[in-house]
Design a protein around this motif. Structure first.
Motif: not given
Length: 234
Positions: A12, A42-43, A46, A51, A81
């Protein structure tokens, strides 16, 4: 269907969370992502669903690159999700029709399958219900039905068993096995291996944003914290 992730690093902004992640998922294979909170599960997800953009590395599904053709790539994926995301202004019937339209599915055939899944998850009498009337578990079931009516090659599911009752968990596992037998592949994140032990072909253990171990349960259990496996499995 083959998903190939090679040397994937990202995060991020300026923060790099995952580093040099590489793995493949073959047709009909279920790979389980495991690891403690903050390990990068989760990263990674994504990045796989688009995302987040990779800082380095590549993600390719059926020879289609996420970077080169993101639309064609994403059309091959169904994503569930951890926290259900529903449109408050649409009822259950409208949510399903929305998915049919988005994925450009055959309406008659897909509705036949939708009714089968709705009955399995005991939602068949709730087509006129809006999300505000659904419990957390029911919202999760709606997300599962919406994903499983697609013809996706790859199902990415983030902590699917949270909020589901025991019957629904068993129903979901049966559907996963059904889709696997038809050639679909799965990437599922979970905090505890035991629920997926009889269904997963491979486990990937993430630690500090890197793959610390991968393989079958027997191959990795000595490298994974016992609390992730469960006392009965140690």
């Amino acid at each position: 269907m083959t998903l190939t992730v090679k040397d994937l690093s990202g995060g991020y902004g300026q923060l790099t969370v995952i580093q040099n992640i590489s793995f493949t998922i073959q047709p009909g294979e279920l790979t389980a992502f495991i690891g403690l909170n903050g390990s990068g599960k989760s990263t990674t997800i994504n990045h796989l669903i688009g995302l987040l953009a990779p800082k380095t590395g590549s993600i390719v599904l059926n020879d289609v690159s996420m970077v080169m053709d993101p639309i064609a790539y994403k059309k091959q994926i169904a994503y569930v999700p951890e926290q259900p995301v529903l449109y408050e202004e649409l009822n259950l019937e409208e949510h399903i029709q929305f998915m049919i339209n988005i994925y450009q599915l055959d309406s008659a055939e897909t509705w036949e399958e939708a009714h089968r899944l709705l009955k399995i998850f005991r939602l068949d009498d709730k087509l006129n219900w809006f999300p505000t009337h659904f419990s957390k578990g029911m919202r999760q079931k709606v997300m599962i039905v919406m994903a499983f009516i697609t013809n996706a090659d790859l199902f990415i599911i983030d902590e699917p068993f949270l909020g589901l009752d025991v019957i629904a968990v068993n129903d979901l596992l049966a559907l996963i096995d059904e889709k696997k037998a038809a050639g679909a592949s799965f990437l599922i994140t979970t905090h505890v291996m035991s629920t997926l032990r009889a269904h997963a072909d491979k486990f990937i253990y993430l630690e500090d944003g890197q793959i610390a171990a991968s393989g079958s349960m027997e191959e990795i259990k000595d490298q994974v914290p016992a609390l992730l496996i469960g006392e009965a499995d140690v």
